[in-house]
Design an enzyme around this catalytic site. Sequence first.
Site, mmCIF file in Angstrom:
data_model
loop_
_atom_site.group_PDB
_atom_site.id
_atom_site.type_symbol
_atom_site.label_atom_id
_atom_site.label_comp_id
_atom_site.label_asym_id
_atom_site.label_seq_id
_atom_site.Cartn_x
_atom_site.Cartn_y
_atom_site.Cartn_z
ATOM 1 N N GLU A 89 50.079 68.277 -65.416
ATOM 2 C CA GLU A 89 49.469 66.962 -65.236
ATOM 3 C C GLU A 89 49.872 66.325 -63.918
ATOM 4 O O GLU A 89 50.903 66.669 -63.328
ATOM 5 C CB GLU A 89 49.880 66.059 -66.403
ATOM 6 C CG GLU A 89 51.381 65.942 -66.518
ATOM 7 C CD GLU A 89 51.848 65.355 -67.845
ATOM 8 O OE1 GLU A 89 51.205 65.598 -68.876
ATOM 9 O OE2 GLU A 89 52.856 64.651 -67.822
ATOM 10 N N GLY A 156 58.567 69.565 -64.400
ATOM 11 C CA GLY A 156 59.282 70.617 -63.680
ATOM 12 C C GLY A 156 60.424 70.108 -62.826
ATOM 13 O O GLY A 156 60.541 68.917 -62.559
ATOM 14 N N LEU A 212 69.957 60.458 -61.461
ATOM 15 C CA LEU A 212 71.384 60.310 -61.741
ATOM 16 C C LEU A 212 71.593 59.961 -63.229
ATOM 17 O O LEU A 212 72.245 60.690 -63.959
ATOM 18 C CB LEU A 212 71.968 59.229 -60.830
ATOM 19 C CG LEU A 212 73.474 59.036 -60.869
ATOM 20 C CD1 LEU A 212 74.217 60.271 -60.392
ATOM 21 C CD2 LEU A 212 73.893 57.816 -60.029
ATOM 22 N N CYS A 330 56.393 61.335 -67.521
ATOM 23 C CA CYS A 330 56.687 62.740 -67.394
ATOM 24 C C CYS A 330 56.432 63.602 -68.642
ATOM 25 O O CYS A 330 57.140 63.522 -69.631
ATOM 26 C CB CYS A 330 58.164 62.803 -67.032
ATOM 27 S SG CYS A 330 58.627 64.307 -66.279
HETATM 28 N N1 SAH Z 1 63.246 67.410 -62.567
HETATM 29 C C1 SAH Z 1 63.168 66.442 -61.518
HETATM 30 C C2 SAH Z 1 61.764 65.964 -61.303
HETATM 31 C C3 SAH Z 1 61.143 65.257 -62.493
HETATM 32 S S1 SAH Z 1 61.250 63.627 -62.075
HETATM 33 C C4 SAH Z 1 64.153 65.341 -61.783
HETATM 34 O O1 SAH Z 1 64.790 65.367 -62.828
HETATM 35 O O2 SAH Z 1 64.339 64.481 -60.945
HETATM 36 C C5 SAH Z 1 60.827 62.803 -63.435
HETATM 37 C C6 SAH Z 1 61.497 61.461 -63.451
HETATM 38 O O3 SAH Z 1 61.019 60.764 -64.580
HETATM 39 C C7 SAH Z 1 62.988 61.652 -63.612
HETATM 40 O O4 SAH Z 1 63.768 60.690 -62.983
HETATM 41 C C8 SAH Z 1 63.072 61.583 -65.108
HETATM 42 O O5 SAH Z 1 64.349 61.380 -65.487
HETATM 43 C C9 SAH Z 1 62.080 60.468 -65.404
HETATM 44 N N2 SAH Z 1 61.626 60.412 -66.803
HETATM 45 C C10 SAH Z 1 61.507 61.417 -67.689
HETATM 46 N N3 SAH Z 1 61.119 60.973 -68.889
HETATM 47 C C11 SAH Z 1 60.980 59.635 -68.779
HETATM 48 C C12 SAH Z 1 60.603 58.604 -69.690
HETATM 49 N N4 SAH Z 1 60.286 58.874 -70.958
HETATM 50 N N5 SAH Z 1 60.574 57.341 -69.232
HETATM 51 C C13 SAH Z 1 60.874 57.050 -67.940
HETATM 52 N N6 SAH Z 1 61.219 57.984 -67.050
HETATM 53 C C14 SAH Z 1 61.281 59.266 -67.448
#
Ligand code: SAH
Length: 340
Positions: A89, A156, A212, A330
């Site tokens: 997506e 990813g 982080l 995400c």
């Molecule tokens: N794997 C990489 C790239 C994905 S980024 C990373 O971890 O940075 C996706 C971003 O969206 C990340 O900061 C992740 O923590 C955040 N994310 C994932 N699920 C989420 C949710 N339910 N609500 C808000 N942010 C979310």
Amino acid sequence: MKNIYGVTLEELEQYFIDIGSKKFHANQLFQWLYEKRIHSYQEVTNIKKEVIERLEKDYSIEPLSIIKIQDDKDVSKYLFELSDKEHIEAVLMRQVYGNSICISSQVGCNMGCKFCESGRRKKVRNLETYEMVLQILMIEEILGERISHVVVMGIGEPFDNYDNLLKFFTIINHPKGLAIGARHITVSTCGLVPKIEEFSKFPLQINLAISLHAPTNEVRNQIMPINKVYPLEVLIPTIKKYLEATNRRITFEYILLKDINDTEKCANDLVKLVRGINCYINLIPYNETNNLEFMRSSTVQIMRFYDILKKNNVNVTIRKEFGSKISAACGQLRSKEEEI
Ligand code: SAH
């Protein structure tokens, strides 16, 4: 067969030389692909027929399929089907400064962050470069507008698909490709230390964001398995070295999860952790999902956390929320569609 949208200008020049043709056809072809936006090589009028026939044999010009679009007022979400029927997506956000797209870099994800929907499905494969480029091209075509900003924050872990990612950056940044300025491109990683080190040598000034989400190993270990491989005492010095080498600023993403990482102690620990680092912190209100046990912090708690950082002179913003109504966080659309 390889796909033409995964080829850099330099590679294409080499290709035309290798087949005994003219190097400058690469420029011409890039213009057809990225300026005129052709759908078939038959539309190319300034390259000889024999060369086009050869090109057709070597590089496919197939797009991806878009199988579902969900629109809200300032956000649209696109579900793509790849040639092996896998789904990914991309999300388009209309920001005040232009159209910004969040793209996926893998099918599934192996990082296993507890709060993240994408990781519920293990990595199936990396996306090819062309599959990343086409997410942008196809959405621009549907919109009839230019996309000026790109974030690699969809499904990813981009640094787990490093080589294809760098090629993707090279193509979309190239003035004859999509000409998206490096400073308008952001990549987010959960903290793959060796790749952060390598990335400091990449010549384009792409923005780096680090997921982080916790200020101590104790909290981070609970929600992000990667922290057991690269704990904070390894990650933070790596980031400092990256900043020294590149002279840039880094973004820390911090999702606020109720009672897990949103306490006053966490805010104070975070202040200590980032002291002396040229960074800003992006607080992200958690987008709740049906599948998982985490809850969003209350607005009061979010503001309390924000105030502690602010009072301690940390650069901090709260992320503008897009798309929580249409499951745009995400991995959410894909998992809704496939019901896993
Ligand atoms: N794997 C990489 C790239 C994905 S980024 C990373 O971890 O940075 C996706 C971003 O969206 C990340 O900061 C992740 O923590 C955040 N994310 C994932 N699920 C989420 C949710 N339910 N609500 C808000 N942010 C979310």
